[in-house]
Write a protein that holds these residues in place. Structure first.
Motif, PDB file in Angstrom:
ATOM      1  N   LEU A   1       0.846  -1.185   0.000  1.00  0.00           N
ATOM      2  CA  LEU A   1       0.000   0.000   0.000  1.00  0.00           C
ATOM      3  C   LEU A   1       0.882   1.235   0.000  1.00  0.00           C
ATOM      4  O   LEU A   1       1.623   1.467   0.953  1.00  0.00           O
ATOM      5  CB  LEU A   1      -0.909   0.027   1.235  1.00  0.00           C
ATOM      6  CG  LEU A   1      -1.758   1.287   1.417  1.00  0.00           C
ATOM      7  CD1 LEU A   1      -2.847   1.375   0.348  1.00  0.00           C
ATOM      8  CD2 LEU A   1      -2.365   1.332   2.821  1.00  0.00           C
ATOM      9  N   ALA A   2       0.818   2.023  -1.057  1.00  0.00           N
ATOM     10  CA  ALA A   2       1.628   3.236  -1.135  1.00  0.00           C
ATOM     11  C   ALA A   2       0.899   4.444  -0.560  1.00  0.00           C
ATOM     12  O   ALA A   2       1.507   5.301   0.076  1.00  0.00           O
ATOM     13  CB  ALA A   2       2.022   3.517  -2.587  1.00  0.00           C
ATOM     14  N   TYR A   3      -0.433   4.522  -0.783  1.00  0.00           N
ATOM     15  CA  TYR A   3      -1.153   5.727  -0.370  1.00  0.00           C
ATOM     16  C   TYR A   3      -2.617   5.426  -0.111  1.00  0.00           C
ATOM     17  O   TYR A   3      -3.250   4.658  -0.843  1.00  0.00           O
ATOM     18  CB  TYR A   3      -1.054   6.800  -1.471  1.00  0.00           C
ATOM     19  CG  TYR A   3      -1.903   8.032  -1.195  1.00  0.00           C
ATOM     20  CD1 TYR A   3      -1.537   8.930  -0.208  1.00  0.00           C
ATOM     21  CD2 TYR A   3      -3.067   8.269  -1.912  1.00  0.00           C
ATOM     22  CE1 TYR A   3      -2.318  10.052   0.060  1.00  0.00           C
ATOM     23  CE2 TYR A   3      -3.852   9.387  -1.669  1.00  0.00           C
ATOM     24  CZ  TYR A   3      -3.472  10.273  -0.669  1.00  0.00           C
ATOM     25  OH  TYR A   3      -4.234  11.380  -0.393  1.00  0.00           O
ATOM     26  N   ALA A   4      -3.134   6.019   0.951  1.00  0.00           N
ATOM     27  CA  ALA A   4      -4.569   6.006   1.219  1.00  0.00           C
ATOM     28  C   ALA A   4      -4.889   7.290   1.966  1.00  0.00           C
ATOM     29  O   ALA A   4      -4.231   7.619   2.954  1.00  0.00           O
ATOM     30  CB  ALA A   4      -4.964   4.790   2.057  1.00  0.00           C
ATOM     31  N   HIS A   5      -5.871   8.043   1.519  1.00  0.00           N
ATOM     32  CA  HIS A   5      -6.183   9.351   2.096  1.00  0.00           C
ATOM     33  C   HIS A   5      -6.757   9.182   3.502  1.00  0.00           C
ATOM     34  O   HIS A   5      -7.607   8.312   3.747  1.00  0.00           O
ATOM     35  CB  HIS A   5      -7.178  10.089   1.206  1.00  0.00           C
ATOM     36  CG  HIS A   5      -7.261  11.550   1.504  1.00  0.00           C
ATOM     37  ND1 HIS A   5      -7.965  12.052   2.570  1.00  0.00           N
ATOM     38  CD2 HIS A   5      -6.710  12.622   0.878  1.00  0.00           C
ATOM     39  CE1 HIS A   5      -7.860  13.377   2.590  1.00  0.00           C
ATOM     40  NE2 HIS A   5      -7.102  13.739   1.569  1.00  0.00           N
ATOM     41  N   THR A   6      -6.295  10.027   4.421  1.00  0.00           N
ATOM     42  CA  THR A   6      -6.686   9.878   5.831  1.00  0.00           C
ATOM     43  C   THR A   6      -8.129  10.289   6.106  1.00  0.00           C
ATOM     44  O   THR A   6      -8.612  10.090   7.225  1.00  0.00           O
ATOM     45  CB  THR A   6      -5.729  10.674   6.734  1.00  0.00           C
ATOM     46  OG1 THR A   6      -5.638  12.026   6.255  1.00  0.00           O
ATOM     47  CG2 THR A   6      -4.349  10.043   6.757  1.00  0.00           C
ATOM     48  N   ALA A   7      -8.821  10.861   5.132  1.00  0.00           N
ATOM     49  CA  ALA A   7     -10.260  11.105   5.310  1.00  0.00           C
ATOM     50  C   ALA A   7     -11.042   9.798   5.257  1.00  0.00           C
ATOM     51  O   ALA A   7     -12.198   9.743   5.695  1.00  0.00           O
ATOM     52  CB  ALA A   7     -10.770  12.049   4.227  1.00  0.00           C
ATOM     53  N   PHE A   8     -10.404   8.740   4.721  1.00  0.00           N
ATOM     54  CA  PHE A   8     -11.085   7.455   4.562  1.00  0.00           C
ATOM     55  C   PHE A   8     -10.430   6.330   5.368  1.00  0.00           C
ATOM     56  O   PHE A   8     -11.125   5.446   5.863  1.00  0.00           O
ATOM     57  CB  PHE A   8     -11.103   7.049   3.084  1.00  0.00           C
ATOM     58  CG  PHE A   8     -11.708   8.076   2.177  1.00  0.00           C
ATOM     59  CD1 PHE A   8     -13.071   8.225   2.078  1.00  0.00           C
ATOM     60  CD2 PHE A   8     -10.897   8.917   1.437  1.00  0.00           C
ATOM     61  CE1 PHE A   8     -13.629   9.177   1.243  1.00  0.00           C
ATOM     62  CE2 PHE A   8     -11.443   9.877   0.587  1.00  0.00           C
ATOM     63  CZ  PHE A   8     -12.823  10.021   0.498  1.00  0.00           C
ATOM     64  N   PHE A   9      -9.100   6.342   5.465  1.00  0.00           N
ATOM     65  CA  PHE A   9      -8.395   5.208   6.043  1.00  0.00           C
ATOM     66  C   PHE A   9      -7.266   5.644   6.976  1.00  0.00           C
ATOM     67  O   PHE A   9      -6.680   6.713   6.812  1.00  0.00           O
ATOM     68  CB  PHE A   9      -7.738   4.353   4.941  1.00  0.00           C
ATOM     69  CG  PHE A   9      -8.698   3.652   4.029  1.00  0.00           C
ATOM     70  CD1 PHE A   9      -9.286   2.452   4.418  1.00  0.00           C
ATOM     71  CD2 PHE A   9      -8.996   4.167   2.780  1.00  0.00           C
ATOM     72  CE1 PHE A   9     -10.162   1.790   3.563  1.00  0.00           C
ATOM     73  CE2 PHE A   9      -9.865   3.515   1.918  1.00  0.00           C
ATOM     74  CZ  PHE A   9     -10.448   2.317   2.316  1.00  0.00           C
TER      75      PHE A   9
END
Length: 449
Positions: free
Chosen positions: A66-74
């Motif tokens: 996993l390189a990126y996941a937006h903190t508004a969701f995860f």
């Protein structure tokens, strides 16, 4: 046909720096074949040197998952693990971590959190921040306003907030009177800070902001014993927060994980960055006390701030690996040991040098200040750009160091900062000092003639 200039906006628009094509340990390799000792870790960043295999392996593993996941969701496992490593044991009451992309962002978050904390407490009048002259807190407009670096501030002065005021730094070599003891110097600085609280209105001050060890602007300046305890007492008495900027001096650079551990105080909010990720990914963090976060949680329930790359999984994985290496390899003890050696070697080489007025620092964070006259402590003519000449001479001889100008007041003064990686060997410390000594003497010889 003339070669086209670089499309990259480099720091100098008149010349393109050599390309780095690799690195290993304390060395960087240039395209032209040069091996350069990274004796300042860039800007006190590369605490583990370059291409550390365990950090590279951790980054590779994370990038494949996993390189990126937006903190508004995860959230992500690396972010949770890194936060637990940093504040799971609540050092000095710091209980939460907010991961950003660098030091300036960490300072911006710290300032905003302090302001929101007081809004949520109903103390909306607390809108002033006190910092120090000859400090540096970052280059975004909020951080630049907080800092006291005169030449960096000057072009943007009309854009900087008036919420920030500045007092005298705890810079004994330049600010302590000859007739004063350290205790008297501390008392005078404390009285000045108290007077600034009174001038602004004690209940209008949100926080005092300072670097425990001043970095690039003045060159590894440590405060006299008792200074930060006096500052902490004044903040507590007036209900203000203490924000400590350890972007450069933190995460083991001075021999303890946090530089404030050696001052006998703890901050309410702390900014960290460079040594957090060691340069392997862009990352910084704001660490905050439980009382601040609990106040906001029970109030509005959200910190009114944010960035796209908050708690970036790949950056957090890299930083976690860096911190694991520092702990598992016992590198804080090594920083202390090599730091003592660096201090001794600098003292042997420059202690009686006619143009070195001060040698100062802590851990693997040291600087020499150049003076035209040791007796009067007068500086060289700023037009000479002595620090830049020393940087160029050292680099030509395979040494990367971090010189600065305007050491005294933003205009006058020259220093050279050293911040070698924590993995540096005893032989490499000797080599660093030898190469710096040669560079300083060669430049001074050309200047004096």
């Amino acid at each position: 046909m003339a070669a086209r200039t670089s499309r990259v906006l480099h720091r100098s628009l008149r010349e393109t720096p050599p390309r780095a094509i690799g690195g290993e340990g304390v060395y960087l390799f240039a395209e032209d074949g040069r091996r350069v000792i990274d004796a300042s870790g860039g800007a006190a960043v590369s605490c583990l040197g370059h291409q550390h295999p365990r950090v590279i392996a951790a980054m590779t593993k994370q990038a494949s998952t996993l390189a990126y996941a937006h903190t508004a969701f995860f959230s992500s496992e690396p972010a949770e693990a890194l936060a637990e490593t940093l504040v799971g044991h609540e050092p000095g009451g710091l209980a939460y971590a907010y991961f950003v992309s660098g030091g300036s962002e960490a300072i911006e978050a710290s300032i905003k959190l302090a302001r929101q904390y007081f809004i949520e407490r109903g103390e909306t009048q607390r809108q002033h921040f006190i910092a120090r002259r000859q400090s540096y807190h970052g280059n975004t407009l909020g951080a630049l306003a907080a800092g006291g670096n005169a030449w960096r501030r000057a072009p943007y002065a009309p854009l900087l907030s008036g919420a920030f005021s500045h007092v005298t730094p705890a810079f004994a070599y330049r600010e302590k009177h000859d007739s004063e003891s350290d205790a008297q110097f501390v008392a005078r600085l404390a009285a000045e800070l108290e007077a600034e609280f009174q001038r602004l209105g004690p209940d209008t001050v949100a926080a005092f902001l300072a670097e425990p060890v001043v970095g690039a602007t003045a060159g590894a300046v440590t405060a006299p014993d008792g200074y930060f305890k006096a500052v902490r007492e004044i903040c507590d008495r007036h209900g203000a927060l203490l924000i400590l900027d350890e972007v450069m001096s933190g995460m083991g650079r001075t021999g303890t994980t946090h530089a404030w551990e050696q001052e006998g105080v703890a901050p309410d909010i702390q900014a960290i960055a460079k040594g957090l990720g060691g340069g392997y990914q862009p990352i910084g963090a704001m660490l905050a006390s439980g009382k601040i976060i609990d106040t906001i949680r029970s109030g509005s329930g959200a910190f009114l701030h944010g960035h796209t790359y908050l708690a970036h999984p790949l950056a957090c994985a890299a930083a976690l690996a860096v911190q694991d290496v520092i702990r598992e390899d016992g590198l804080l003890d090594r920083v202390k040991e090599r730091g003592r050696q660096l201090e001794q070697r600098l003292t042997e080489r420059f202690g009686n040098h006619r143009h070195v007025g001060d040698i100062r620092g802590r851990g693997l964070f040291w600087a020499i200040e150049l003076v035209a006259d040791r007796t009067t402590r007068s500086s060289f003519d700023p037009a000479l750009k002595l620090h830049q000449k020393i940087k160029a001479e050292a680099f030509a001889n395979g040494l990367g160091c971090y010189p600065g100008g305007g050491t005294v007041d933003g205009v006058r003064g020259d220093h050279v900062l050293l911040a070698p990686p924590y993995i540096t060997s005893a032989e490499e410390i000797d080599l660093i000092v030898d190469k710096l000594g040669t560079a300083v003497d060669n430049v001074l010889c050309s200047v004096n003639h």
